[in-house]
Design a protein around this motif. Structure first.
Motif, mmCIF file in Angstrom:
data_model
loop_
_atom_site.group_PDB
_atom_site.id
_atom_site.type_symbol
_atom_site.label_atom_id
_atom_site.label_comp_id
_atom_site.label_asym_id
_atom_site.label_seq_id
_atom_site.Cartn_x
_atom_site.Cartn_y
_atom_site.Cartn_z
ATOM 1 N N ALA A 2 -0.634 0.721 11.256
ATOM 2 C CA ALA A 2 0.487 0.834 10.314
ATOM 3 C C ALA A 2 0.932 2.280 10.134
ATOM 4 N N GLN A 6 6.502 0.992 8.259
ATOM 5 C CA GLN A 6 6.291 -0.438 8.543
ATOM 6 C C GLN A 6 5.757 -1.193 7.336
ATOM 7 N N TRP A 61 2.888 -5.643 2.859
ATOM 8 C CA TRP A 61 2.774 -6.278 4.162
ATOM 9 C C TRP A 61 2.995 -5.228 5.247
ATOM 10 N N CYS A 62 2.123 -5.247 6.256
ATOM 11 C CA CYS A 62 2.286 -4.351 7.401
ATOM 12 C C CYS A 62 2.583 -5.211 8.617
ATOM 13 N N ASP A 63 3.751 -5.031 9.184
ATOM 14 C CA ASP A 63 4.169 -5.861 10.332
ATOM 15 C C ASP A 63 3.968 -7.345 10.036
ATOM 16 N N GLU A 65 1.854 -8.754 8.178
ATOM 17 C CA GLU A 65 0.489 -9.153 7.775
ATOM 18 C C GLU A 65 0.201 -8.641 6.363
#
Ligand SMILES: CC(C)(COP(=O)(O)OP(=O)(O)OC[C@H]1O[C@@H](n2cnc3c(N)ncnc32)[C@H](O)[C@@H]1OP(=O)(O)O)[C@@H](O)C(=O)NCCC(=O)NCCS
Length: 214
Positions: A2, A6, A61-63, A65
């Protein structure tokens, strides 16, 4: 991995609480709540989301997820209300997992939780008014980032969004409690301008952040 661009921060919904509970389990492996299991943790955060609080519950949330969460604001009975609402479930959980009672950390937390619950029941019966705090404080009840995403700015963004919300709601002071041996979190808070609050020159884990006007 991350990077700050992002990371997406948005309000938590009930459907996100299982992911939040999973992050709690990974970020606080030794907490008494973790020992009670995923569903107990989910119920704890469900109470913070749906109880009679003035709360800001946000996730990161990262990408796509789920990476972390923060619950901040003014909580009314964060622990006592959770215990009250879930007393049958929690009693069943402890009865069917009796070895929990052998864990000294869990036992201590259980006893202090029951004391809070008893005080809450007692004060609910005898009092109809609550004493206002000297200076209203926006509290950080919980912040946690999945270990996989720690150190990439997720926690910092969660705190920045919480701080902005506190300012917008007119608070001039933020407050939190941290375990005095949680050096990672203490460094994190200090890097964001939080200061230890001493009582008679002893620090018991309270930290404050005054919100200067901009
Ligand atoms: C504490 C926690 C929320 C921090 O989240 P994070 O996403 O890892 O933190 P960030 O990457 O946003 O770090 C922000 C700043 O904090 C400081 N920091 C973070 N972790 C640090 C560490 N282990 N040691 C020293 N400084 C640290 C750094 O100065 C960093 O700024 P920089 O990257 O610009 O140098 C996270 O580590 C966590 O979930 N820990 C376990 C749960 C917990 O203890 N929660 C707090 C309970 S009170």
């Amino acid at each position: 991995m991350a990077n700050a661009s992002q990371i997406e921060i948005r309000p938590l919904k009930s459907a996100d609480l299982e992911s939040a509970a999973r992050v709690h389990l990974a970020a606080f492996p030794e907490s008494a709540l973790t020992a009670l299991g995923l569903e107990s943790v989910r119920r704890y955060y469900d109470w913070q989301l749906t109880g009679p609080h003035d709360a800001l519950a946000i996730g990161a949330w990262c990408d796509g997820e789920f990476a972390g969460f923060c619950f901040g604001g003014v909580f009314r009975g964060a622990m006592s209300g959770f215990l009250q609402r879930n007393r049958l479930y929690l009693a069943w959980r402890v009865l069917t997992h009796p070895w929990l009672a052998l864990n000294p950390l869990f036992r201590n937390r259980l006893v202090s939780g029951l004391n809070i619950y008893r005080r809450f029941r007692g004060s609910a019966k005898t009092s109809t008014t609550t004493k206002p705090a000297a200076q209203p404080r926006f509290g950080i009840l919980a912040i946690a980032v999945n270990p996989k995403f720690q150190g990439f700015g997720v926690g910092k963004q969660l705190m920045q969004v919480s701080e902005t919300a506190a300012r917008e709601r007119g608070f001039t002071l933020m407050q939190l409690s941290v375990n005095t041996e949680n050096f990672q979190a203490i460094k994190f808070y200090e890097s964001l301008g939080w200061q230890k609050s001493l009582v008679q020159e002893i620090w018991k884990g309270e930290m404050l952040k005054p919100l200067a006007e901009r």
